[in-house]
Scaffold this motif. Sequence first.
Motif, PDB file in Angstrom:
ATOM      1  N   LEU A 106      -3.140   8.462  -9.159  1.00  0.00           N
ATOM      2  CA  LEU A 106      -4.552   8.360  -8.749  1.00  0.00           C
ATOM      3  C   LEU A 106      -4.747   7.177  -7.821  1.00  0.00           C
ATOM      4  O   LEU A 106      -5.498   7.260  -6.844  1.00  0.00           O
ATOM      5  CB  LEU A 106      -5.452   8.199  -9.973  1.00  0.00           C
ATOM      6  N   ASN A 107      -4.042   6.071  -8.124  1.00  0.00           N
ATOM      7  CA  ASN A 107      -4.144   4.875  -7.304  1.00  0.00           C
ATOM      8  C   ASN A 107      -3.668   5.167  -5.876  1.00  0.00           C
ATOM      9  O   ASN A 107      -4.305   4.779  -4.899  1.00  0.00           O
ATOM     10  CB  ASN A 107      -3.279   3.780  -7.931  1.00  0.00           C
ATOM     11  N   ASN A 108      -2.543   5.882  -5.751  1.00  0.00           N
ATOM     12  CA  ASN A 108      -2.043   6.269  -4.432  1.00  0.00           C
ATOM     13  C   ASN A 108      -3.091   7.086  -3.693  1.00  0.00           C
ATOM     14  O   ASN A 108      -3.346   6.878  -2.507  1.00  0.00           O
ATOM     15  CB  ASN A 108      -0.766   7.115  -4.555  1.00  0.00           C
ATOM     16  N   TRP A 109      -3.714   8.017  -4.410  1.00  0.00           N
ATOM     17  CA  TRP A 109      -4.744   8.855  -3.820  1.00  0.00           C
ATOM     18  C   TRP A 109      -5.890   7.996  -3.299  1.00  0.00           C
ATOM     19  O   TRP A 109      -6.380   8.189  -2.195  1.00  0.00           O
ATOM     20  CB  TRP A 109      -5.245   9.839  -4.888  1.00  0.00           C
ATOM     21  N   HIS A 110      -6.288   7.003  -4.120  1.00  0.00           N
ATOM     22  CA  HIS A 110      -7.380   6.125  -3.715  1.00  0.00           C
ATOM     23  C   HIS A 110      -6.999   5.283  -2.506  1.00  0.00           C
ATOM     24  O   HIS A 110      -7.804   5.094  -1.603  1.00  0.00           O
ATOM     25  CB  HIS A 110      -7.786   5.201  -4.878  1.00  0.00           C
ATOM     26  N   ALA A 143      11.897   0.228  17.060  1.00  0.00           N
ATOM     27  CA  ALA A 143      11.127   1.436  17.348  1.00  0.00           C
ATOM     28  C   ALA A 143      10.204   1.742  16.163  1.00  0.00           C
ATOM     29  O   ALA A 143      10.582   1.536  15.030  1.00  0.00           O
ATOM     30  CB  ALA A 143      12.067   2.607  17.583  1.00  0.00           C
ATOM     31  N   PRO A 144       8.987   2.222  16.464  1.00  0.00           N
ATOM     32  CA  PRO A 144       8.058   2.540  15.381  1.00  0.00           C
ATOM     33  C   PRO A 144       8.477   3.835  14.699  1.00  0.00           C
ATOM     34  O   PRO A 144       8.498   4.887  15.322  1.00  0.00           O
ATOM     35  CB  PRO A 144       6.716   2.697  16.089  1.00  0.00           C
ATOM     36  N   ASP A 145       8.875   3.758  13.430  1.00  0.00           N
ATOM     37  CA  ASP A 145       9.388   4.959  12.760  1.00  0.00           C
ATOM     38  C   ASP A 145       8.551   5.401  11.576  1.00  0.00           C
ATOM     39  O   ASP A 145       8.800   6.471  11.032  1.00  0.00           O
ATOM     40  CB  ASP A 145      10.827   4.726  12.299  1.00  0.00           C
ATOM     41  N   ALA A 146       7.570   4.601  11.159  1.00  0.00           N
ATOM     42  CA  ALA A 146       6.817   4.983   9.970  1.00  0.00           C
ATOM     43  C   ALA A 146       5.561   4.139   9.821  1.00  0.00           C
ATOM     44  O   ALA A 146       5.452   3.052  10.392  1.00  0.00           O
ATOM     45  CB  ALA A 146       7.677   4.820   8.723  1.00  0.00           C
ATOM     46  N   ILE A 147       4.606   4.665   9.035  1.00  0.00           N
ATOM     47  CA  ILE A 147       3.433   3.910   8.607  1.00  0.00           C
ATOM     48  C   ILE A 147       3.676   3.483   7.168  1.00  0.00           C
ATOM     49  O   ILE A 147       4.219   4.261   6.370  1.00  0.00           O
ATOM     50  CB  ILE A 147       2.154   4.777   8.659  1.00  0.00           C
ATOM     51  N   TYR A 148       3.301   2.241   6.844  1.00  0.00           N
ATOM     52  CA  TYR A 148       3.539   1.728   5.493  1.00  0.00           C
ATOM     53  C   TYR A 148       2.226   1.431   4.788  1.00  0.00           C
ATOM     54  O   TYR A 148       1.382   0.710   5.321  1.00  0.00           O
ATOM     55  CB  TYR A 148       4.361   0.427   5.554  1.00  0.00           C
ATOM     56  N   PHE A 149       2.076   1.954   3.547  1.00  0.00           N
ATOM     57  CA  PHE A 149       0.931   1.624   2.700  1.00  0.00           C
ATOM     58  C   PHE A 149       1.465   0.769   1.567  1.00  0.00           C
ATOM     59  O   PHE A 149       2.465   1.122   0.943  1.00  0.00           O
ATOM     60  CB  PHE A 149       0.290   2.883   2.134  1.00  0.00           C
ATOM     61  N   ILE A 150       0.806  -0.369   1.282  1.00  0.00           N
ATOM     62  CA  ILE A 150       1.286  -1.234   0.205  1.00  0.00           C
ATOM     63  C   ILE A 150       0.675  -0.764  -1.108  1.00  0.00           C
ATOM     64  O   ILE A 150      -0.542  -0.826  -1.285  1.00  0.00           O
ATOM     65  CB  ILE A 150       0.917  -2.717   0.456  1.00  0.00           C
ATOM     66  N   ALA A 151       1.511  -0.260  -2.003  1.00  0.00           N
ATOM     67  CA  ALA A 151       1.017   0.199  -3.294  1.00  0.00           C
ATOM     68  C   ALA A 151       0.994  -0.959  -4.287  1.00  0.00           C
ATOM     69  O   ALA A 151       0.189  -0.986  -5.207  1.00  0.00           O
ATOM     70  CB  ALA A 151       1.897   1.319  -3.831  1.00  0.00           C
ATOM     71  N   LEU A 208      -0.635  -9.305   3.762  1.00  0.00           N
ATOM     72  CA  LEU A 208      -1.282  -8.044   3.406  1.00  0.00           C
ATOM     73  C   LEU A 208      -0.915  -7.723   1.971  1.00  0.00           C
ATOM     74  O   LEU A 208       0.206  -7.987   1.539  1.00  0.00           O
ATOM     75  CB  LEU A 208      -0.811  -6.927   4.334  1.00  0.00           C
ATOM     76  N   ARG A 209      -1.861  -7.143   1.248  1.00  0.00           N
ATOM     77  CA  ARG A 209      -1.663  -6.903  -0.183  1.00  0.00           C
ATOM     78  C   ARG A 209      -1.882  -5.444  -0.550  1.00  0.00           C
ATOM     79  O   ARG A 209      -2.140  -4.617   0.316  1.00  0.00           O
ATOM     80  CB  ARG A 209      -2.609  -7.803  -0.981  1.00  0.00           C
ATOM     81  N   SER A 210      -1.766  -5.179  -1.816  1.00  0.00           N
ATOM     82  CA  SER A 210      -1.968  -3.842  -2.364  1.00  0.00           C
ATOM     83  C   SER A 210      -3.206  -3.178  -1.768  1.00  0.00           C
ATOM     84  O   SER A 210      -4.287  -3.752  -1.801  1.00  0.00           O
ATOM     85  CB  SER A 210      -2.108  -3.943  -3.883  1.00  0.00           C
ATOM     86  N   GLY A 211      -3.059  -1.993  -1.216  1.00  0.00           N
ATOM     87  CA  GLY A 211      -4.181  -1.278  -0.632  1.00  0.00           C
ATOM     88  C   GLY A 211      -4.220  -1.395   0.885  1.00  0.00           C
ATOM     89  O   GLY A 211      -4.922  -0.637   1.543  1.00  0.00           O
ATOM     90  N   THR A 243       8.615  -9.082   3.172  1.00  0.00           N
ATOM     91  CA  THR A 243       7.973  -9.077   1.853  1.00  0.00           C
ATOM     92  C   THR A 243       8.017 -10.496   1.281  1.00  0.00           C
ATOM     93  O   THR A 243       8.979 -11.223   1.493  1.00  0.00           O
ATOM     94  CB  THR A 243       8.709  -8.147   0.882  1.00  0.00           C
ATOM     95  N   THR A 244       6.958 -10.881   0.570  1.00  0.00           N
ATOM     96  CA  THR A 244       6.953 -12.186  -0.108  1.00  0.00           C
ATOM     97  C   THR A 244       7.092 -12.009  -1.619  1.00  0.00           C
ATOM     98  O   THR A 244       7.278 -12.969  -2.342  1.00  0.00           O
ATOM     99  CB  THR A 244       5.649 -12.948   0.181  1.00  0.00           C
ATOM    100  N   GLN A 245       6.956 -10.784  -2.076  1.00  0.00           N
ATOM    101  CA  GLN A 245       7.164 -10.444  -3.487  1.00  0.00           C
ATOM    102  C   GLN A 245       7.941  -9.129  -3.551  1.00  0.00           C
ATOM    103  O   GLN A 245       8.052  -8.434  -2.557  1.00  0.00           O
ATOM    104  CB  GLN A 245       5.825 -10.191  -4.208  1.00  0.00           C
ATOM    105  N   ASN A 246       8.474  -8.806  -4.729  1.00  0.00           N
ATOM    106  CA  ASN A 246       8.988  -7.448  -4.914  1.00  0.00           C
ATOM    107  C   ASN A 246       7.825  -6.495  -4.660  1.00  0.00           C
ATOM    108  O   ASN A 246       6.766  -6.657  -5.251  1.00  0.00           O
ATOM    109  CB  ASN A 246       9.502  -7.242  -6.341  1.00  0.00           C
ATOM    110  N   SER A 247       8.014  -5.539  -3.777  1.00  0.00           N
ATOM    111  CA  SER A 247       6.894  -4.704  -3.352  1.00  0.00           C
ATOM    112  C   SER A 247       7.254  -3.221  -3.377  1.00  0.00           C
ATOM    113  O   SER A 247       8.415  -2.845  -3.230  1.00  0.00           O
ATOM    114  CB  SER A 247       6.454  -5.069  -1.935  1.00  0.00           C
ATOM    115  N   ARG A 248       6.230  -2.410  -3.567  1.00  0.00           N
ATOM    116  CA  ARG A 248       6.403  -0.964  -3.527  1.00  0.00           C
ATOM    117  C   ARG A 248       5.531  -0.418  -2.403  1.00  0.00           C
ATOM    118  O   ARG A 248       4.349  -0.720  -2.333  1.00  0.00           O
ATOM    119  CB  ARG A 248       5.993  -0.336  -4.870  1.00  0.00           C
TER     120      ARG A 248
END
Lengths: 395, 395, 395, 395
Positions: D259-263, D303-311, D329-332, D352-357
């Motif tokens: 649900l969080n990903n959806w949001h 080269a630009p290969d992807a868009i990243y969303f920070i979960a 940049l943080r979650s969301g 990354t400054t922390q372990n990130s997903r």
Amino acid sequence: AFSGNYLVTRNIKARYSKLQSFISSILVISILLAASTRIFQSEAWSILWIADNVKFLLIPILFIFILEYLLRLWTAPDSCPDLPENNAEFEQYIRTHHYRLFYGISFLGLIDLLVILSGLFTLISGNSSAWEGYLIVFALLKLSRYIHGIEIIAAVLKKERQILSATFITLAILIVILSTILYLVERNVQPEVFNSIPSALWWGIVTMTTTGYGDIIPMTSIGRVIGGVAMLVGIGTLAIPAGILASGFAYELKHREQLNNWHIISNLELFAGLDANCIKDITHYLKAEVLPAGATVFKKHSAPDAIYFIADGEVEIQIFPKPPTPIRLRSGDVFGEAGLLENRKRNASIKTTQNSRFLVLDLHDFHTLISKHVDLKNKIESINNLRKSSSPDSN
Amino acid sequence: AFSGNYLVTRNIKARYSKLQSFISSILVISILLAASTRIFQSEAWSILWIADNVKFLLIPILFIFILEYLLRLWTAPDSCPDLPENNAEFEQYIRTHHYRLFYGISFLGLIDLLVILSGLFTLISGNSSAWEGYLIVFALLKLSRYIHGIEIIAAVLKKERQILSATFITLAILIVILSTILYLVERNVQPEVFNSIPSALWWGIVTMTTTGYGDIIPMTSIGRVIGGVAMLVGIGTLAIPAGILASGFAYELKHREQLNNWHIISNLELFAGLDANCIKDITHYLKAEVLPAGATVFKKHSAPDAIYFIADGEVEIQIFPKPPTPIRLRSGDVFGEAGLLENRKRNASIKTTQNSRFLVLDLHDFHTLISKHVDLKNKIESINNLRKSSSPDSN
Amino acid sequence: AFSGNYLVTRNIKARYSKLQSFISSILVISILLAASTRIFQSEAWSILWIADNVKFLLIPILFIFILEYLLRLWTAPDSCPDLPENNAEFEQYIRTHHYRLFYGISFLGLIDLLVILSGLFTLISGNSSAWEGYLIVFALLKLSRYIHGIEIIAAVLKKERQILSATFITLAILIVILSTILYLVERNVQPEVFNSIPSALWWGIVTMTTTGYGDIIPMTSIGRVIGGVAMLVGIGTLAIPAGILASGFAYELKHREQLNNWHIISNLELFAGLDANCIKDITHYLKAEVLPAGATVFKKHSAPDAIYFIADGEVEIQIFPKPPTPIRLRSGDVFGEAGLLENRKRNASIKTTQNSRFLVLDLHDFHTLISKHVDLKNKIESINNLRKSSSPDSN
Amino acid sequence: AFSGNYLVTRNIKARYSKLQSFISSILVISILLAASTRIFQSEAWSILWIADNVKFLLIPILFIFILEYLLRLWTAPDSCPDLPENNAEFEQYIRTHHYRLFYGISFLGLIDLLVILSGLFTLISGNSSAWEGYLIVFALLKLSRYIHGIEIIAAVLKKERQILSATFITLAILIVILSTILYLVERNVQPEVFNSIPSALWWGIVTMTTTGYGDIIPMTSIGRVIGGVAMLVGIGTLAIPAGILASGFAYELKHREQLNNWHIISNLELFAGLDANCIKDITHYLKAEVLPAGATVFKKHSAPDAIYFIADGEVEIQIFPKPPTPIRLRSGDVFGEAGLLENRKRNASIKTTQNSRFLVLDLHDFHTLISKHVDLKNKIESINNLRKSSSPDSN
């Protein structure tokens, strides 16, 4: 011919394990007798007859334990994980690898020896209340060899030992600090109870493990607040091991399920003798499928579309007229392979009798595998020829 | 040449960590001595000799702690996570970022200072039973720097802090309400025990944490029913943290496994110097594979079909005649890459000695990767050339 | 026509279960009355009127229990899992399979009998304080037939019984060994308390389960250290069952979710009468989708792209003007199929009212399925024709 | 322009929530004051001044509670989940749906009223020790509205209520049966302690929850054996809730992550205004990726290969010269979309400054999505045009 060779292997294993379980039973009974006679001997409600004659029981038990110890010492090299091929190498190997010494100084080896020495002490000294004689109770640790499932617990504990020990060290630190604070708070009010920090430490461990004997209790308001904090912190800290073990067991369970699938596949007549590479390929093509009790896996006269391996549960082969003992297949069995091999319709319906989990190999994937692995193709053709020539009995 | 560079890195790390572990040992011993002399000094069963000479022990320990504190204060800026490239920038950076102050007012910084002050108080005042001197026991909190695995527990607790604190607040509310009800029920029957709500609160926390000292017990029937409800509600509520921590650890474990895979791949000689993008691609192509102890991963003379990374477990390279110490590869090692690079058959069999988990990169996916990433292709070709020119020793 | 036939089946089930729940209620009330009159009869604070007239209550309860017992005995063969097709076979089957005997000697069968005998004893002997009369309290075990969810607990306990029993055997061994050590340590200091190993065993179990009555407490320093170890070892060991059960429940939950999906699909009007093979194919194409409360699943006039099965949660069909009772679909319902069947745009928006989980079958996969399974295609065409001829009411 | 609109929305939310948190603070403080003055008023160690003037504190608190109650009653219809569009419909809706009555008879509504009545009773009667006045302590239950995370606990408890209640019913049955057996065993030895089954029941619940007050203890050997069994059965049974909750929380956590990903996706400027269908498609193409702290997500000029969303976690944009406050940049948050939109190389490195997903949308999948959803294409082109015309500041 559902899984003929497989059943033969099972029978051999069963016969071998009968002897093994007989020896195990004798040893387990000896251990339980050795420990229980010692435990109940010292008590008023012990029957006098046994108390007098306990030595006559101790002599045969000790004989069994000494025999066991010598045999374990003798056969220690056989338990080495990677035996060399030829005998000359083997003898040299034993000489260079000190397996007998390793057994002798292993934890269970020392316990085996200790139990024998404790029993001999009682027999020789005749003193039945010396502490040396009580060490025979450690024989119970020898039981660890016969408890099924203990190796899974050991594996999980070993894997998670770091976090588990971190938890217990943290708890120990918290006990010391909270006990010291309580000592400082209570020493003026209850000087005879909180007479030193070690007394407060006893309170600390009794409280933080929520044992709560009630022999040392804080009386001041501030002491009670610290007591309440200690209880909650203790429970919170001791919830961590449960949490770690839960995730550890879940991981181990998944791991063992995968290994179990591998064993199911690699132990089958159909895939026997194939190399690990080929079996790995087969396992990659397998799909897991869960069906409830009473579901029909496939119907008679339907087209053969897959081979089914039972990972969990039970199915019944529907034959009419119904035989007095229904033909049932269980975890580790395979069905539906004959139709694929002979390329004919199903000759019986299959119904689940429990909630079951199958590993399914589709017709398409099966042919992909055959075209990739020549060994597998040859094997299957030879099995098929063999079956055609023998009784055409089942699916 | 299984993983040459990797082993070199390991050696350097090992040597560096030897010095580190020596310093750590001194600090840990100092902490344990500082705390334990204080704890056992106050006791009758403490050895008199130590009690008299405890100050001679305290002086060197305090010296070590003061040195540690000053060094930590001095080196605080080095622990900043993102150091600027050049020195001028660095100095300006330190001036604008108050890392020394941050250490000084951090929890462990304050504990470090408190322990020193407490020790100095004892030395200067000569009063060994004043409460200020007992604060040296807080030195145990300094141990948290040396407990392996505590950072995982901290990470899980931090992640789940919201639900955990919600549980404890809920428990607190339930304790207050149930204690108030019990107070109203019991105050007429046991007026001297339940003389106020705070006394009932003490009963409430002792009961709902299932500590049960037995100093305050409900006597009326309705009070006992409320007591029973309190116990069950307490256990039910305190099962929630265990549940939360279990799922939290499972998540953290999975997370760390993924990170671990990433580290295994990115630390390998084969993939060293590649950018994160390329390594991410590699990790996408990896397949996890679990094999039981004693399984053959691949046989000598078989076709090279994959590269294997050991995520967990151990394999042995089967060489004849068997060497006295078998060649074994462990978690973090790679094998099977030489066959792929040189396009020749396997020159040794590989067997697992434990249940093991591998990350497997298939031949096909390997070539897809090479065609996609030119860096990787060049790297591999140069390694291969290097190897051909040096000793042709293994798989 | 959202799921007409499905609703009919539901109504029949509801009516049947009304009778069933009425009989269940009578039995549950009888059991509770039988147990509670016995429990509170012996007490001073029991109302005298009931104590005198308890026999008049016991007679009808016993009548109900005897009737239940006879009916259970009579209908035992009906509960056999695989009934033969024709009656002649059935009768022979019953004769060869002793289902009535099996019930008689089953655990619950014996309890049923014991409760009746205990009640009869009280009535005939007129002695209300003999221990035989108290056995009627075992009637509570008969409740296990009516507790929803207990079969899940039983399934998990059965599956994990090996590791669970290994844990409890290990705990027993540890209790005996730690208690023996404590006995040896404390027997000289508190000879009247630690007078025998069984007394120490009582201390051991009270301590390692953290019950801590406080009747037997170690007094010596070394005894307290052993006591502390016992508490921590006890908590550590008893965290294992929680861990095992957690992973066991997680597995069972996942398993039941899969079975639930299978039931949802196989119970639908749309897929009724299809064979297991075809339903298995359908479940393979399903994708799980989670949406938060208040999300729009699809809008009116959008193109029909998928069929949705509600696995969990609730949606509302948005119709204007809003009806007084909104049309809501729940777990087990299907929507969005009409648009696909009739190949027209959506005629209503669908909004979730709770966090919901759907099983989605895409348009593309739907057509793949139809082309593969002729039965399915025919079925859908006939449903569609039926619908077109009847009311064109919904999506 | 990393996520401009998103930040605006955040600001509005923050300002609105400031007012909300101010009102919440007043209410929480009132509740805590109301409960704590009552709890400590009755105690000797309560400060006398407060005890005398407690009414002057009670009057404003009651005023706040009454105001809160009336406002909650007034605004009850606003909390209905699906408000009609126009006002006329709304008024009719309120008349037909009795939301105010629903609040009045809801659990928290009744508690709100009870607290007010209890406070008024104390003020009017002037009797500060009547039980009616103590009910104001129930005000603590009003806190449940302000505990973050409690709704997750409530959701899990609700979902698993069936198995949880089955566990507690089973425990209750076991307590009754074991207590009855102990009563029969001990009633002759300790007739004054085990004088009735209810007394034995008190022993049963105190023992099986491992509380162990120590007021009732079995003395006979057989009684102690039953006691030991009761402890182990109690612990075993009470491990089940922890197990159930663990798997329940794991499921809920996974659910909420989805649900969080959806949001995250649906709240982004980039995808704002798209319908659920399109967003569902986007979420299907997302891949989860975990990176450790300090890893480079992508380098400048790549080269630009992807868009990243920070979960989950945090990244830093590497800009030289380093700004005093690094851009993080943080979650969301989203990054890497500008390169894709403008089809140019990355203009900054990301670390990354922390372990990130991260949730990663590949270039290829992005174009597939654009070709499928015209809305999305138009939206992106308009954003891109807007950006080109404004400041060309970032990646």
